[in-house]
Design an enzyme around this catalytic site. Structure first.
Site, mmCIF file in Angstrom:
data_model
loop_
_atom_site.group_PDB
_atom_site.id
_atom_site.type_symbol
_atom_site.label_atom_id
_atom_site.label_comp_id
_atom_site.label_asym_id
_atom_site.label_seq_id
_atom_site.Cartn_x
_atom_site.Cartn_y
_atom_site.Cartn_z
ATOM 1 N N ASP A 6 0.854 -1.258 0.041
ATOM 2 C CA ASP A 6 -0.291 0.324 -0.047
ATOM 3 C C ASP A 6 1.010 1.456 0.129
ATOM 4 O O ASP A 6 1.311 1.276 0.185
ATOM 5 C CB ASP A 6 -0.496 0.022 1.084
ATOM 6 N N ASP A 25 -3.551 2.032 -4.979
ATOM 7 C CA ASP A 25 -2.305 2.300 -4.339
ATOM 8 C C ASP A 25 -2.154 1.186 -4.112
ATOM 9 O O ASP A 25 -1.781 1.083 -2.990
ATOM 10 C CB ASP A 25 -2.520 3.824 -3.555
ATOM 11 N N GLU A 26 -3.088 0.235 -4.074
ATOM 12 C CA GLU A 26 -2.592 -1.362 -2.975
ATOM 13 C C GLU A 26 -3.217 -2.599 -3.745
ATOM 14 O O GLU A 26 -4.271 -2.679 -4.779
ATOM 15 C CB GLU A 26 -3.763 -1.168 -2.275
HETATM 16 P P1 TTP Z 1 -4.984 4.761 1.349
HETATM 17 O O1 TTP Z 1 -3.884 3.698 0.940
HETATM 18 O O2 TTP Z 1 -6.599 4.549 2.142
HETATM 19 O O3 TTP Z 1 -4.575 6.504 1.976
HETATM 20 P P2 TTP Z 1 -3.283 7.248 1.628
HETATM 21 O O4 TTP Z 1 -2.275 6.079 0.320
HETATM 22 O O5 TTP Z 1 -3.130 8.192 0.980
HETATM 23 O O6 TTP Z 1 -2.090 6.512 2.660
HETATM 24 P P3 TTP Z 1 -1.882 5.620 3.426
HETATM 25 O O7 TTP Z 1 -1.965 4.302 2.837
HETATM 26 O O8 TTP Z 1 -0.309 5.944 4.049
HETATM 27 O O9 TTP Z 1 -2.509 5.752 4.635
HETATM 28 O O10 TTP Z 1 -6.188 5.483 -0.593
HETATM 29 C C1 TTP Z 1 -5.626 5.870 -1.479
HETATM 30 C C2 TTP Z 1 -5.207 6.944 -1.934
HETATM 31 O O11 TTP Z 1 -7.403 6.758 -2.260
HETATM 32 C C3 TTP Z 1 -5.567 8.004 -1.345
HETATM 33 O O12 TTP Z 1 -3.931 8.236 -1.519
HETATM 34 C C4 TTP Z 1 -6.243 9.496 -1.859
HETATM 35 C C5 TTP Z 1 -8.054 8.380 -2.035
HETATM 36 N N1 TTP Z 1 -8.637 8.201 -0.981
HETATM 37 C C6 TTP Z 1 -10.179 9.055 -1.536
HETATM 38 O O13 TTP Z 1 -9.671 9.675 -2.378
HETATM 39 N N2 TTP Z 1 -10.549 9.031 -0.166
HETATM 40 C C7 TTP Z 1 -11.054 8.492 0.489
HETATM 41 O O14 TTP Z 1 -10.878 8.081 1.743
HETATM 42 C C8 TTP Z 1 -9.649 7.324 1.288
HETATM 43 C C9 TTP Z 1 -9.365 6.375 1.713
HETATM 44 C C10 TTP Z 1 -8.391 7.356 -0.063
HETATM 45 MG MG MG Z 2 -1.991 4.155 1.170
#
Ligand code: TTP
Ligand code: MG
Length: 395
Positions: free
Chosen positions: A16, A110-111
């Site tokens: 992730d 991203d995951e």
């Molecule tokens: P995440 O992987 O949940 O968050 P992140 O990558 O920003 O941070 P981390 O993993 O380090 O905690 O989500 C990936 C992307 O998805 C995030 O950059 C933006 C988008 N996203 C949204 O648009 N709305 C949301 O509520 C969430 C959780 C994520």
């Molecule tokens: Mg992330």
């Protein structure tokens, strides 16, 4: 059939990216590095998509109204999302994932889960692969990620959560139940808001409480699901990594600064969204089998309406006709109709099989309309309905 327990242990990575959208912005603009960057809707009703770790220190996080984020972090740098850019970077990181195994299941841009069980002979231990993966992403994309390493998807995902940011975390099978016992039940796969409320009312707050609960208690609270939840709480999970299915739906939606309160406005917007989504549909070489509308009315009630298309199709005018009927029916049924958000999406079926090219000519999936729009930019050719009232047809 041997039970899963007799089989050699699997090796699953959960990768992730850290603060993905914000990290891409910081990478593309070095002046933003080290600063609190907040990506999301910047309008009156905007919501934060994500915040850089610098901004998270101020208590800013995903899904928070942007207005609140501005209060908490007045010196933050607020940027609108650049989805096309994130999709591009996502494609790059997924290519790197596939260097470790073809068994990649994407969960979002991203995951992903990667089943690296069969790669061990060639590429070493799962931990070594996690290290190499992080290194490749850092070198080629200048981005940080966190990798969870475990013998199943449930534990790998919990591990990456524990390792954030910029970490590698392994949960071995023998540590599993102790390590996850302290986590809140909401972090357990399948535990949504309602299940969590029911469990909390019975004094079950952490995964450890679930591990301790008797089969009878869980059955009383959750019925037959109780037993499968107890197994998950113990860190047992046999779900396979499912290699990415094709994209299942394509759509477009928009949240409005001011609620749309006239049907005419709503139809104009619907045409614009249908046009956008239909162009993407044809570019992807698919047909729509179902048209779905997403309708959010104030304050925040979201509804959907859908209709099946027989046969499936990709023609903007026909898709719009169907979407329009759905919208008009919905509109007529509301006491005080208004829309805060409108979306249209299509469930897909592959086009090639449906439109076999009998003469062997290379099929072109782009209509003339799409070719003009591709050449002159989206909006070069639009249906009159999608133009502002000044230009569009009446009714
Ligand atoms: P995440 O992987 O949940 O968050 P992140 O990558 O920003 O941070 P981390 O993993 O380090 O905690 O989500 C990936 C992307 O998805 C995030 O950059 C933006 C988008 N996203 C949204 O648009 N709305 C949301 O509520 C969430 C959780 C994520
Ligand atoms: Mg992330």
């Amino acid at each position: 059939m041997p039970s899963p327990d007799d089989q050699p242990q699997r090796a699953i990575l959960h990768v992730d990216m850290d603060a993905f959208y914000a990290a891409v912005e910081q990478r593309d603009d070095p002046q933003l590095r080290g600063l609190p960057v907040i990506v999301g809707g910047t309008g009156r009703r905007g919501v934060v998509a994500t915040a850089s770790y610098e901004a998270r220190r101020f208590g800013v996080g995903s899904a928070m109204p942007t207005a609140q984020a501005r209060e908490r972090c007045p010196d933050g740098i607020f940027l609108p999302p650049r989805m096309a850019r994130y999709a591009e970077v996502s494609a790059q990181i997924f290519c790197i994932f596939r260097e470790f195994s073809p068994e990649v299941e994407g969960l979002s841009l991203d995951e992903a889960f990667i089943d690296v069980s069969a790669s061990r002979k060639l590429l070493g231990t799962p931990m070594a692969m996690a290290q190499a993966l992080k290194e490749k992403i850092r070198q080629r994309c200048q981005l940080a990620c966190t990798v969870g390493v475990a013998s199943n998807k449930l534990l790998a995902k919990l591990a990456s959560g524990l390792g954030k940011p910029d970490g590698i975390r392994q949960i071995t099978a023998d540590q599993a139940s102790a390590v996850i016992a302290v986590l809140p039940i909401q972090q357990l796969w399948t535990v949504g808001e309602r299940t969590a409320e029911r469990l909390q009312a019975a004094g079950i707050h952490r995964i450890g409480d679930l591990q301790q609960a008797s089969a009878t208690t869980l059955h009383r609270l959750l019925g037959p699901r109780g037993e499968s939840l107890r197994r998950l709480a113990l860190g047992l999970d046999e779900r396979p990594v499912v290699v990415d299915r094709e994209e299942k739906s394509i759509g477009a939606e928009e949240t409005f600064e001011r609620d749309l309160s006239s049907l005419d406005q709503a139809l104009t917007m619907l045409m614009r969204l249908t046009e956008k989504a239909a162009a993407r549909l044809r570019a992807s070489d698919h047909l729509a089998a179902v048209v779905q509308l997403k309708l959010r009315k104030p304050p925040f009630v979201t509804q959907t309406r859908q209709r099946q298309l027989k046969p499936p199709l990709a023609d903007t005018a026909l898709l719009y006709a169907c979407a329009r009927e759905l919208l008009e029916t919905w509109w007529a049924a509301q006491r005080r109709p208004a829309l805060r958000l409108l979306g249209v999406s299509f469930e897909l079926v592959g086009a090639q099989t449906q439109q076999a090219d009998l003469f062997g000519a290379k099929p072109t999936s782009l209509s003339l309309e799409d070719q003009i729009n591709a050449r002159f930019g989206q909006g070069g050719l639009v249906h009159a309905r999608g133009l502002p009232a000044k230009f569009g047809p009446k009714g």
